[in-house]
Design a protein around this motif. Structure first.
Motif, PDB file in Angstrom:
ATOM      1  N   VAL A  17       0.757  -1.352  -0.012  1.00 43.02           N
ATOM      2  CA  VAL A  17       0.049  -0.002  -0.027  1.00 43.02           C
ATOM      3  C   VAL A  17       0.988   1.144  -0.071  1.00 43.02           C
ATOM      4  O   VAL A  17       0.702   2.340  -0.656  1.00 43.02           O
ATOM      5  N   ILE A  18       2.018   1.276   0.721  1.00 42.27           N
ATOM      6  CA  ILE A  18       2.869   2.351   0.905  1.00 42.27           C
ATOM      7  C   ILE A  18       3.473   2.686  -0.645  1.00 42.27           C
ATOM      8  O   ILE A  18       3.493   3.883  -1.124  1.00 42.27           O
ATOM      9  N   LEU A  19       3.908   1.640  -1.235  1.00 39.85           N
ATOM     10  CA  LEU A  19       4.513   1.668  -2.613  1.00 39.85           C
ATOM     11  C   LEU A  19       3.429   2.260  -3.666  1.00 39.85           C
ATOM     12  O   LEU A  19       3.699   2.879  -4.497  1.00 39.85           O
ATOM     13  N   LEU A  20       2.103   1.841  -3.294  1.00 41.82           N
ATOM     14  CA  LEU A  20       1.201   2.201  -4.310  1.00 41.82           C
ATOM     15  C   LEU A  20       0.905   3.564  -4.175  1.00 41.82           C
ATOM     16  O   LEU A  20       0.969   4.448  -5.160  1.00 41.82           O
ATOM     17  N   VAL A  21       0.947   4.313  -2.882  1.00 44.19           N
ATOM     18  CA  VAL A  21       0.842   5.466  -2.512  1.00 44.19           C
ATOM     19  C   VAL A  21       1.697   6.344  -3.190  1.00 44.19           C
ATOM     20  O   VAL A  21       1.742   7.465  -3.907  1.00 44.19           O
ATOM     21  N   TYR A  22       3.130   5.626  -2.895  1.00 40.61           N
ATOM     22  CA  TYR A  22       4.339   6.311  -3.511  1.00 40.61           C
ATOM     23  C   TYR A  22       4.049   6.748  -4.806  1.00 40.61           C
ATOM     24  O   TYR A  22       4.436   7.820  -5.451  1.00 40.61           O
ATOM     25  N   TRP A  23       3.929   5.621  -5.770  1.00 39.06           N
ATOM     26  CA  TRP A  23       4.098   5.732  -7.194  1.00 39.06           C
ATOM     27  C   TRP A  23       2.637   6.642  -7.781  1.00 39.06           C
ATOM     28  O   TRP A  23       2.836   7.207  -8.772  1.00 39.06           O
ATOM     29  N   LEU A  24       1.532   6.469  -7.017  1.00 44.10           N
ATOM     30  CA  LEU A  24       0.548   7.505  -7.305  1.00 44.10           C
ATOM     31  C   LEU A  24       0.753   8.876  -7.237  1.00 44.10           C
ATOM     32  O   LEU A  24       0.490   9.765  -7.923  1.00 44.10           O
ATOM     33  N   ARG A  25       1.640   9.307  -5.952  1.00 51.15           N
ATOM     34  CA  ARG A  25       2.091  10.437  -5.702  1.00 51.15           C
ATOM     35  C   ARG A  25       3.171  10.862  -6.988  1.00 51.15           C
ATOM     36  O   ARG A  25       3.205  11.900  -7.338  1.00 51.15           O
ATOM     37  N   VAL A  26       4.062   9.940  -7.368  1.00 50.00           N
ATOM     38  CA  VAL A  26       4.844  10.222  -8.307  1.00 50.00           C
ATOM     39  C   VAL A  26       4.020  10.764  -9.812  1.00 50.00           C
ATOM     40  O   VAL A  26       4.569  11.680 -10.360  1.00 50.00           O
ATOM     41  N   GLN A  28       1.297  11.720  -9.804  1.00 53.91           N
ATOM     42  CA  GLN A  28       0.439  13.081  -9.760  1.00 53.91           C
ATOM     43  C   GLN A  28       1.502  14.136  -9.808  1.00 53.91           C
ATOM     44  O   GLN A  28       1.175  15.507 -10.470  1.00 53.91           O
ATOM     45  N   MET A  29       2.965  14.210  -9.434  1.00 49.03           N
ATOM     46  CA  MET A  29       3.685  15.235  -9.577  1.00 49.03           C
ATOM     47  C   MET A  29       4.187  15.099 -11.114  1.00 49.03           C
ATOM     48  O   MET A  29       4.481  16.248 -11.411  1.00 49.03           O
ATOM     49  N   VAL A  30       4.066  14.159 -11.788  1.00 49.97           N
ATOM     50  CA  VAL A  30       4.330  14.158 -13.254  1.00 49.97           C
ATOM     51  C   VAL A  30       3.412  14.970 -13.960  1.00 49.97           C
ATOM     52  O   VAL A  30       3.505  15.963 -14.850  1.00 49.97           O
ATOM     53  N   GLY A  31       2.054  14.795 -13.447  1.00 49.27           N
ATOM     54  CA  GLY A  31       1.078  15.355 -14.200  1.00 49.27           C
ATOM     55  C   GLY A  31       0.877  17.205 -13.886  1.00 49.27           C
ATOM     56  O   GLY A  31       0.725  18.088 -14.579  1.00 49.27           O
ATOM     57  N   ARG A  32       1.415  17.369 -12.606  1.00 50.43           N
ATOM     58  CA  ARG A  32       1.633  18.910 -12.322  1.00 50.43           C
ATOM     59  C   ARG A  32       2.767  19.403 -13.071  1.00 50.43           C
ATOM     60  O   ARG A  32       2.474  20.797 -13.088  1.00 50.43           O
ATOM     61  N   SER A  33       3.823  18.698 -12.990  1.00 48.73           N
ATOM     62  CA  SER A  33       4.751  19.336 -13.809  1.00 48.73           C
ATOM     63  C   SER A  33       4.409  19.455 -15.248  1.00 48.73           C
ATOM     64  O   SER A  33       4.869  20.731 -15.968  1.00 48.73           O
ATOM     65  N   ARG A  34       3.785  18.636 -15.829  1.00 48.99           N
ATOM     66  CA  ARG A  34       3.224  19.079 -17.385  1.00 48.99           C
ATOM     67  C   ARG A  34       2.385  20.130 -17.265  1.00 48.99           C
ATOM     68  O   ARG A  34       2.441  21.205 -18.300  1.00 48.99           O
ATOM     69  N   LYS A  35       1.652  20.609 -16.383  1.00 49.55           N
ATOM     70  CA  LYS A  35       0.868  21.831 -16.216  1.00 49.55           C
ATOM     71  C   LYS A  35       1.622  23.111 -15.960  1.00 49.55           C
ATOM     72  O   LYS A  35       1.160  24.015 -16.643  1.00 49.55           O
ATOM     73  N   THR A  62       6.460  -2.003 -11.593  1.00 48.28           N
ATOM     74  CA  THR A  62       4.981  -2.829 -11.408  1.00 48.28           C
ATOM     75  C   THR A  62       5.244  -3.719 -10.614  1.00 48.28           C
ATOM     76  O   THR A  62       4.179  -3.929  -9.847  1.00 48.28           O
ATOM     77  N   LEU A  63       6.083  -4.550 -10.711  1.00 50.02           N
ATOM     78  CA  LEU A  63       6.126  -5.840 -10.011  1.00 50.02           C
ATOM     79  C   LEU A  63       6.499  -5.672  -8.501  1.00 50.02           C
ATOM     80  O   LEU A  63       6.033  -6.127  -7.506  1.00 50.02           O
ATOM     81  N   TRP A  64       7.342  -4.448  -8.551  1.00 47.61           N
ATOM     82  CA  TRP A  64       7.815  -4.007  -7.102  1.00 47.61           C
ATOM     83  C   TRP A  64       6.514  -3.580  -6.254  1.00 47.61           C
ATOM     84  O   TRP A  64       6.504  -3.968  -4.939  1.00 47.61           O
ATOM     85  N   VAL A  65       5.462  -3.155  -6.943  1.00 41.36           N
ATOM     86  CA  VAL A  65       4.186  -2.553  -6.221  1.00 41.36           C
ATOM     87  C   VAL A  65       3.296  -3.856  -6.218  1.00 41.36           C
ATOM     88  O   VAL A  65       2.816  -4.025  -5.061  1.00 41.36           O
TER      89      VAL A  65
END
Length: 213
Positions: A17-26, A28-35, A62-65
């Motif tokens: 779950v921590i890893l899933l939140v980690y990569w969802l946050r990543v 999100q930051m990718v999308g914010r950077s694009r904007k 993907t496997l890590w998560v």
């Protein structure tokens, strides 16, 4: 394979779950950077080698998560997926370290701000960050990512997870060195002097006396 849920595997699930939140946050930051700056933080780098590395790295991540998230729910796993041992003390210790590493990573993300990137863009010049965790370590996010990976491997010590961990750690080492060569070429003495006083993944005991290796 039969489906189940075991209390002893709860730490692995929580790390997942921590890893899933980690990569969802990543993402999100990718999308914010694009904007904000018109670039997706080099999620898919413009340079050819970076793109090739992503072809390996994305399945590894993907496997890590997924492995920690899904392994606790199955019995009679194939040998490659079956944990070699199940030690509750080690599992919970790995979870505790993963929580701390994730919290520290969040601090690093905040410190990087709009300078945060995931790869190399030869045509982009970003601001160097020398404060906070970066005053002591050149790649604190990579260092903490390594810790998170080791926590996942400790909680799910299966042949597949070990292979995923080795690949991820090797790719992080390679990417850190590639980024440093790029930053030295881009920023010259400013980065070389910084590298001489800050360690790559752990703080230097004696600053200013070692080469930026």
């Amino acid at each position: 394979m039969s489906f189940t849920s075991s209390p002893t595997s709860l730490p692995a699930l929580l790390i997942g779950v921590i890893l899933l939140v980690y990569w969802l946050r990543v993402l999100q930051m990718v999308g914010r950077s694009r904007k904000t700056v018109g670039r997706a933080a080099n999620f898919i780098p413009p340079e050819p080698l970076g793109r090739i590395l992503r072809m390996v790295w994305i399945p590894v991540v993907t496997l890590w998560v997924l492995v920690p998230l899904l392994t606790p729910f199955f019995l009679d796993l194939p040998a490659i997926l079956r944990p070699i041992y199940d030690n509750r003390i080690i599992d919970w210790a790995a979870f505790a370290v993963a929580v701390a590493a994730f919290a520290a990573t969040w601090v690093c993300w905040q410190k990087m701000g709009t300078s945060w990137r995931m790869g190399i863009d030869p045509n982009e010049r970003t601001q160097l960050i020398f404060s906070g965790p970066y005053a002591y370590v050149r790649h604190p996010i990579y260092a903490l990512s390594s810790v998170l990976m080791l926590c996942a491997v400790a909680a799910v010590f299966s042949p597949l997870m070990i292979a995923v961990g080795v690949l991820h750690l090797m790719l992080l080492q390679w990417e850190a060195r590639r980024e440093e060569k790029f930053l030295i070429a881009l920023h010259g003495a400013a980065y070389t002097n910084y590298a001489a006083r800050a360690g790559r993944f752990i703080p230097r005991l004696f600053s200013g006396q070692a080469s930026p290796r």
